[in-house]
Each structure stands twice: as structure tokens, then as C-alpha cells.
Design a protein around this motif. Structure first.
Motif, PDB file in Angstrom:
ATOM      1  N   LEU A 134      -5.670   9.079  -6.523  1.00  0.00           N
ATOM      2  CA  LEU A 134      -4.183   8.596  -6.590  1.00  0.00           C
ATOM      3  C   LEU A 134      -4.192   7.098  -6.918  1.00  0.00           C
ATOM      4  O   LEU A 134      -3.707   6.625  -7.907  1.00  0.00           O
ATOM      5  CB  LEU A 134      -3.285   8.852  -5.432  1.00  0.00           C
ATOM      6  CG  LEU A 134      -2.851  10.433  -5.365  1.00  0.00           C
ATOM      7  CD1 LEU A 134      -2.160  10.414  -3.873  1.00  0.00           C
ATOM      8  CD2 LEU A 134      -2.094  10.816  -6.429  1.00  0.00           C
ATOM      9  N   GLU A 135      -5.207   6.268  -6.348  1.00  0.00           N
ATOM     10  CA  GLU A 135      -5.352   4.811  -6.473  1.00  0.00           C
ATOM     11  C   GLU A 135      -5.982   4.508  -7.778  1.00  0.00           C
ATOM     12  O   GLU A 135      -5.479   3.585  -8.582  1.00  0.00           O
ATOM     13  CB  GLU A 135      -6.270   4.258  -5.375  1.00  0.00           C
ATOM     14  CG  GLU A 135      -5.382   3.992  -4.176  1.00  0.00           C
ATOM     15  CD  GLU A 135      -4.421   3.079  -4.096  1.00  0.00           C
ATOM     16  OE1 GLU A 135      -4.542   2.181  -5.011  1.00  0.00           O
ATOM     17  OE2 GLU A 135      -3.362   3.066  -3.354  1.00  0.00           O
ATOM     18  N   TRP A 136      -6.907   5.670  -8.271  1.00  0.00           N
ATOM     19  CA  TRP A 136      -7.285   5.482  -9.521  1.00  0.00           C
ATOM     20  C   TRP A 136      -6.340   5.716 -10.599  1.00  0.00           C
ATOM     21  O   TRP A 136      -6.324   4.826 -11.703  1.00  0.00           O
ATOM     22  CB  TRP A 136      -8.677   6.469  -9.793  1.00  0.00           C
ATOM     23  CG  TRP A 136      -9.034   6.660 -11.284  1.00  0.00           C
ATOM     24  CD1 TRP A 136      -9.919   5.540 -11.897  1.00  0.00           C
ATOM     25  CD2 TRP A 136      -8.776   7.550 -12.269  1.00  0.00           C
ATOM     26  NE1 TRP A 136     -10.140   6.077 -13.028  1.00  0.00           N
ATOM     27  CE2 TRP A 136      -9.445   7.147 -13.562  1.00  0.00           C
ATOM     28  CE3 TRP A 136      -8.126   8.725 -12.214  1.00  0.00           C
ATOM     29  CZ2 TRP A 136      -9.458   8.028 -14.578  1.00  0.00           C
ATOM     30  CZ3 TRP A 136      -7.686   9.658 -13.084  1.00  0.00           C
ATOM     31  CH2 TRP A 136      -8.809   9.339 -14.316  1.00  0.00           C
ATOM     32  N   ARG A 138       0.869  -1.414   0.017  1.00  0.00           N
ATOM     33  CA  ARG A 138       0.110  -0.134   0.048  1.00  0.00           C
ATOM     34  C   ARG A 138       0.803   1.364  -0.080  1.00  0.00           C
ATOM     35  O   ARG A 138       0.901   2.126   1.087  1.00  0.00           O
ATOM     36  CB  ARG A 138      -0.905   0.035   1.192  1.00  0.00           C
ATOM     37  CG  ARG A 138      -1.854  -1.159   1.230  1.00  0.00           C
ATOM     38  CD  ARG A 138      -2.659  -1.103   2.468  1.00  0.00           C
ATOM     39  NE  ARG A 138      -3.807  -2.246   2.370  1.00  0.00           N
ATOM     40  CZ  ARG A 138      -3.447  -3.429   3.296  1.00  0.00           C
ATOM     41  NH1 ARG A 138      -2.157  -3.682   3.810  1.00  0.00           N
ATOM     42  NH2 ARG A 138      -4.301  -4.304   3.262  1.00  0.00           N
ATOM     43  N   ALA A 139       1.612   1.437  -1.099  1.00  0.00           N
ATOM     44  CA  ALA A 139       2.721   2.298  -1.134  1.00  0.00           C
ATOM     45  C   ALA A 139       2.353   3.638  -1.077  1.00  0.00           C
ATOM     46  O   ALA A 139       2.648   4.795  -0.075  1.00  0.00           O
ATOM     47  CB  ALA A 139       3.498   2.331  -2.360  1.00  0.00           C
ATOM     48  N   THR A 146       1.517  12.170  -4.416  1.00  0.00           N
ATOM     49  CA  THR A 146       1.260  11.368  -3.389  1.00  0.00           C
ATOM     50  C   THR A 146       1.813  12.256  -2.106  1.00  0.00           C
ATOM     51  O   THR A 146       1.232  12.498  -0.980  1.00  0.00           O
ATOM     52  CB  THR A 146       2.275  10.211  -3.401  1.00  0.00           C
ATOM     53  OG1 THR A 146       1.455   9.353  -4.521  1.00  0.00           O
ATOM     54  CG2 THR A 146       1.969   9.208  -2.032  1.00  0.00           C
ATOM     55  N   ILE A 147       3.134  12.715  -2.262  1.00  0.00           N
ATOM     56  CA  ILE A 147       3.773  13.757  -1.329  1.00  0.00           C
ATOM     57  C   ILE A 147       2.865  14.844  -1.249  1.00  0.00           C
ATOM     58  O   ILE A 147       2.664  15.440   0.071  1.00  0.00           O
ATOM     59  CB  ILE A 147       5.271  13.871  -1.606  1.00  0.00           C
ATOM     60  CG1 ILE A 147       6.010  12.753  -1.566  1.00  0.00           C
ATOM     61  CG2 ILE A 147       5.672  14.798  -0.627  1.00  0.00           C
ATOM     62  CD1 ILE A 147       7.368  12.705  -2.005  1.00  0.00           C
ATOM     63  N   PHE A 202      -8.349  13.710   2.614  1.00  0.00           N
ATOM     64  CA  PHE A 202      -7.864  12.339   2.354  1.00  0.00           C
ATOM     65  C   PHE A 202      -8.313  11.340   1.636  1.00  0.00           C
ATOM     66  O   PHE A 202      -7.821  10.696   0.884  1.00  0.00           O
ATOM     67  CB  PHE A 202      -7.632  11.983   3.856  1.00  0.00           C
ATOM     68  CG  PHE A 202      -6.716  10.572   4.130  1.00  0.00           C
ATOM     69  CD1 PHE A 202      -5.459  10.564   4.231  1.00  0.00           C
ATOM     70  CD2 PHE A 202      -7.631   9.503   4.215  1.00  0.00           C
ATOM     71  CE1 PHE A 202      -4.637   9.322   4.314  1.00  0.00           C
ATOM     72  CE2 PHE A 202      -6.831   8.050   4.647  1.00  0.00           C
ATOM     73  CZ  PHE A 202      -5.335   7.906   4.397  1.00  0.00           C
ATOM     74  N   VAL A 203      -9.707  11.165   2.039  1.00  0.00           N
ATOM     75  CA  VAL A 203     -10.542   9.982   1.068  1.00  0.00           C
ATOM     76  C   VAL A 203     -10.408  10.307  -0.104  1.00  0.00           C
ATOM     77  O   VAL A 203     -10.070   9.662  -1.073  1.00  0.00           O
ATOM     78  CB  VAL A 203     -11.998   9.948   1.610  1.00  0.00           C
ATOM     79  CG1 VAL A 203     -12.852   9.103   0.910  1.00  0.00           C
ATOM     80  CG2 VAL A 203     -11.942   9.417   3.104  1.00  0.00           C
ATOM     81  N   VAL A 204     -10.972  11.532  -0.750  1.00  0.00           N
ATOM     82  CA  VAL A 204     -11.111  11.830  -2.159  1.00  0.00           C
ATOM     83  C   VAL A 204      -9.302  11.917  -2.664  1.00  0.00           C
ATOM     84  O   VAL A 204      -9.392  11.359  -3.816  1.00  0.00           O
ATOM     85  CB  VAL A 204     -11.747  13.187  -2.328  1.00  0.00           C
ATOM     86  CG1 VAL A 204     -11.699  13.461  -3.881  1.00  0.00           C
ATOM     87  CG2 VAL A 204     -12.997  12.981  -1.859  1.00  0.00           C
ATOM     88  N   GLY A 205      -8.536  12.189  -2.397  1.00  0.00           N
ATOM     89  CA  GLY A 205      -7.171  12.428  -2.487  1.00  0.00           C
ATOM     90  C   GLY A 205      -6.649  11.056  -2.951  1.00  0.00           C
ATOM     91  O   GLY A 205      -6.139  10.747  -3.995  1.00  0.00           O
ATOM     92  N   ILE A 206      -6.808  10.051  -1.802  1.00  0.00           N
ATOM     93  CA  ILE A 206      -6.318   8.642  -1.871  1.00  0.00           C
ATOM     94  C   ILE A 206      -7.111   8.109  -2.962  1.00  0.00           C
ATOM     95  O   ILE A 206      -6.645   7.295  -3.877  1.00  0.00           O
ATOM     96  CB  ILE A 206      -6.406   8.040  -0.703  1.00  0.00           C
ATOM     97  CG1 ILE A 206      -5.748   8.440   0.322  1.00  0.00           C
ATOM     98  CG2 ILE A 206      -6.388   6.459  -0.936  1.00  0.00           C
ATOM     99  CD1 ILE A 206      -4.196   8.171   0.103  1.00  0.00           C
TER     100      ILE A 206
END
Length: 465
Positions: free
Chosen positions: A198-200, A97-98, A144-145, A191-195
Motif C-alpha cells: 500500500l505504501e508503494w 501515517r494515514a 487499506t481497510i 501486515f508487513v507485506v500488505g503495508i
């Protein structure tokens, strides 16, 4: 014509910042150029009486925080505590889960008081290692950063000691825990929308067969798994900063009252010095907490830190001076722009927005975007319009704590445009270009900006603060 002069001055400052020129040099040039075109006789009086007055006032108020924050970040780095924190979080969450691991690490460090610039240097080697192992494109590292260091822990979560959460305290007479429910909800949204975003991006890249990448530059040396400090010891100074910040915020007003005065011990008669506590206790609380955090690092890792502290502290002090003077110059620039006739057009246009919170959000995030600085843009906006915001708050019956949180969050919205110093530093450290990675940073910027209006909507729907 007066409006075009103000607009040209703003565009000029944005252009030179984008091209990498020093804001310390060009902020007064841009401001005084606008004065010259408006009324040449006011150039010298405005420079001395307004630009320098506001600039020095900013340095007086905030330089100790910049300095102590830079020293704290440096000793966390020199002690190896930052490596221990990163390694522990990755071990706990899992290297698979990088993205979420790196976001959480950045969040812990920035919420603990470490400068976001220090976080970029500290986390990048670990991010590169994890992304390489997971076959995730390196181009996603900056986004990500940015999500972990430039968003929810910078100005959304209540109590964060970052400067973007401290500046509103001096204008609204609030503290850094203002609107804790709204700030926390905004942080969760980001946090939720950003993750999810990025996962998408990661899934799309994997489906397209895109790997980490080849022929890349600024690749860090492979991470050496040397003996690291115990995770609890490593994170304890950060916890102490947060806890003592809260303790000092509550106790300082009780100890000193509304004001405190003293007579300097000099020969002859001297007038007493009176300090209004309400305007400075939040600053004192952060400064005291950072001092305790620094002391804790020396207690637990003094031998390690002392070896390189002389050189390390020089770079930290230099960085603190540069950051303070950059922001102070933008602050002085904003004061002059706000004093020009052309700014009345801007103020009237913004005042035409009927909703006071949306008015504030758009004003702050627009000026942060123009200047390429969250703290600088917010300083310009609040220096020019804080009294108007306070009047609007009183007229609408909205707590000033809500105005504090909206201003802080809005400052970290559109500030991350291409000419932003943190963005340029992040791309330089990771060895990537705007063409390769800026679209993801911009997506995070849009999510962050949307969160401000999400928080405003929550307040109006629920009345939560």
C-alpha cells in the motif's frame, strides 16, 4: 457428466451472488437443481434430511456468536468508543501515517470482536479525512481497510473471536488459540507485506501527481471533534473480550469435565440431556466473553447507549440474522454438493495433492473463492472433508492445531473475489467501484493467500506450532 453438474451448480451460485441475489434463496435452488439433474427422486429427501439438517445445525451452533458479536459491535459504535479508539490511534501514530493508522485501527476493532462490517462503517469517515489531508488517493481506502479488517485479525492471530477462527474448533476439537506461533508469524507476514504494497501504491500516486480525487461520491461529513471517551475506557471492553475469552477457554473444561448431563424438570420420566463439552467449550468461551464486553460498555457508557439502543439493536439483530442465514445456507449447499457423485471427482482431484496441509489450504481457499464467503467456503470444505483431513493429520503426525490455523487462514484468502459480500459492502460504503479499487483489494487477497503457504513452509522447516 456428474462433475459438470456439480461445477454448474457452483458456478450458478457464484453468478447469482455476484449479481447481488440472496444466497439464502439461491443456495437451496442451486443445490437441489444439482440433485434434480442427478437423481430427481432424491430432491425432497436431500432437502429435508441433509440441507435443512446441516443448515439448522449451523444456526444452532453459531447464531449466538453472530448475534452477540453484532450487539457488541453496535454498542461500541453507539457509545462513541469506536470514534475514541480511532482518534487515539491516529493521534499516537500521527496523521501523516494515514495508511498504517487505519490498518491498526481496523485490526484493533476486529481483534476485539467487532464485526468487520461494523468496522467498515466506523472507520471510513476517519480514513477519508486522513487520506484527504495527506493527498492520498481515495481509491486506496478499500485496500487499506481490507488489510486491517479482512486479513490478519480475522483468522490469523490466535484468539480472534471472528467466526472464521471459530468454525474449525467444532471439526478439529481445537480452541481458538490453535497454533499460536504459526498464526502470529502469518499475521506479521500479512501486515508487513500488505503495508509495503500500500505504501508503494501511495508513493507511485504521489510521484504521478495524483491527489485525493475529485467528483467523488459518498463523501462523509467532516469529522467533528466532539468530546470523546478516554482511550483506556474505550478500549477496555475489547481487552475484556480477549482476556475473558482466554480465561473461559481454560476454565470451562476444568469446571464441566468431558461431558455434563442434566435431567429436564418436566412431569414424568425424561431422559438426561448429555452435552459433550469438548465440542462446544470454545463457543461458550466466545459467547461469555462477548457478554462481558457488552456489559462493560453499558457500565461505562450506559446513558449514551440507552438513548439509541432500541433502534440500534434492531439493526444489529437483523444483520446477525442475515449473516447467519447466508452462511448456514451455504453450509447446507456444501453438504448436498459433497453428497453428490460429481463431488467425488473434485475430492479425488484434491486428494491427488500429496501434501496434507497444502491439500487442505487449496481446498478451503478454492471453495471460499467460489462461494464468495470465507466462513461459507470453509464450512463447505470442512463439512465434506474434515474426516479426511483428520486422517491425513494422524497419518502424517501433524497436530490438528496446525490444520485449524491453515483452514482458518485459507478461508480468508481467495474469498475476497469480486462477488464477496464484504467487498461489495466496502466499495458501496466508500462510494467507489470495482474498476477504481478492486485491484488493490485483490492484491491484499493474493498476499493473504501467500501467507498460508508461508505458514505451511515455516511449520515444515521448524516444527513450530
Amino acid at each position: 457428466m456428474s462433475f459438470l453438474i456439480v461445477l454448474a451448480s457452483l458456478c450458478f451460485l457464484m453468478f447469482v451472488a455476484y449479481r447481488g441475489y440472496s444466497v439464502i434463496l439461491f443456495a437451496p435452488i442451486a443445490a437441489l437443481g444439482a440433485v434434480l439433474l442427478t437423481d430427481p427422486t432424491l430432491v425432497a429427501p436431500m432437502f429435508t434430511g441433509l440441507f435443512m439438517d446441516k443448515m439448522v445445525g449451523f444456526v444452532k451452533a453459531y447464531f449466538p456468536i453472530f448475534l452477540l458479536g453484532a450487539i457488541f459491535g453496535k454498542v461500541i459504535e453507539l457509545s462513541g468508543f469506536s470514534k475514541a479508539i480511532v482518534a487515539s490511534v491516529i493521534k499516537f501514530i500521527g496523521s501523516s501515517r494515514a495508511i498504517i493508522s487505519i490498518v491498526i485501527v481496523c485490526g484493533i476493532l476486529t481483534y476485539g470482536g467487532v464485526s468487520l462490517f461494523v468496522v467498515v462503517f466506523a472507520v471510513y469517515p476517519f480514513a477519508a479525512e486522513l487520506f484527504k489531508q495527506g493527498g492520498i488517493p481515495k481509491r486506496l481506502i478499500p485496500g487499506t481497510i481490507a488489510l486491517g479488517a479482512f486479513t490478519f485479525t480475522m483468522d490469523s492471530l490466535p484468539g480472534t473471536p471472528q467466526i472464521q477462527n471459530i468454525i474449525p474448533t467444532t471439526f478439529f476439537k481445537t480452541n481458538i488459540y490453535a497454533a499460536p506461533i504459526l498464526g502470529t508469524l502469518g499475521a506479521i507476514f500479512i501486515f508487513v507485506v500488505g503495508i509495503a504494497y500500500l505504501e508503494w501504491c501511495r508513493r507511485r500516486a504521489m510521484a504521478a501527481g495524483e491527489g485525493y480525487g475529485t467528483s467523488l461520491v459518498n463523501e462523509p461529513a467532516p469529522f467533528e471533534h466532539e468530546k470523546l471517551a478516554h482511550p483506556f475506557i474505550a478500549i477496555l471492553p475489547l481487552i475484556l473480550v480477549g482476556v475473558m475469552n482466554y480465561v473461559f477457554t481454560k476454565t470451562i473444561p476444568l469446571i464441566y469435565g468431558e461431558s455434563h448431563s442434566f435431567v429436564p424438570a418436566v412431569i414424568g420420566k425424561a431422559a438426561p440431556v448429555v452435552q459433550q463439552i469438548k465440542s462446544v467449550y470454545s463457543l461458550w468461551a466466545v459467547e461469555g466473553a462477548l457478554l462481558i464486553g457488552i456489559a462493560a460498555v453499558f457500565i461505562f457508557a450506559g446513558r449514551t447507549v440507552i438513548k439509541t439502543f432500541a433502534e440500534g439493536s434492531k439493526s444489529a439483530v437483523a444483520g446477525a440474522l442475515l449473516a447467519t442465514m447466508n452462511t448456514a445456507s451455504e453450509y447446507g449447499f456444501g453438504a448436498i454438493i459433497a453428497a453428490l457423485p460429481g463431488f467425488l471427482v473434485v475430492a479425488q482431484a484434491l486428494s491427488s495433492i500429496p501434501n496434507p496441509l497444502i491439500n487442505e489450504a487449496i481446498t478451503v481457499t478454492a471453495l471460499a473463492g467460489i462461494t464468495g464467503s470465507a466462513s461459507g467456503g470453509m464450512g463447505i470444505a470442512l463439512a465434506a472433508m474434515a474426516e479426511t483431513f483428520v486422517q491425513n493429520a494422524q497419518a502424517a503426525g501433524i497436530p490438528l492445531e496446525v490444520f485449524h490455523r491453515v483452514a482458518a487462514m485459507a478461508s480468508g484468502g481467495m474469498d475476497t473475489l469480486p462477488h464477496n459480500g464484504a467487498v461489495i459492502t466496502l466499495l458501496a460504503v466508500t462510494g467507489l467501484t470495482h474498476r477504481q479499487s478492486y485491484k488493490d483489494i485483490f492484491a491484499i487477497t493474493c498476499i493473504k493467500t501467500t501467507a498460508v503457504f508461508f505458514v505451511i513452509a515455516v511449520y515444515y522447516l521448524t516444527g513450530l506450532v
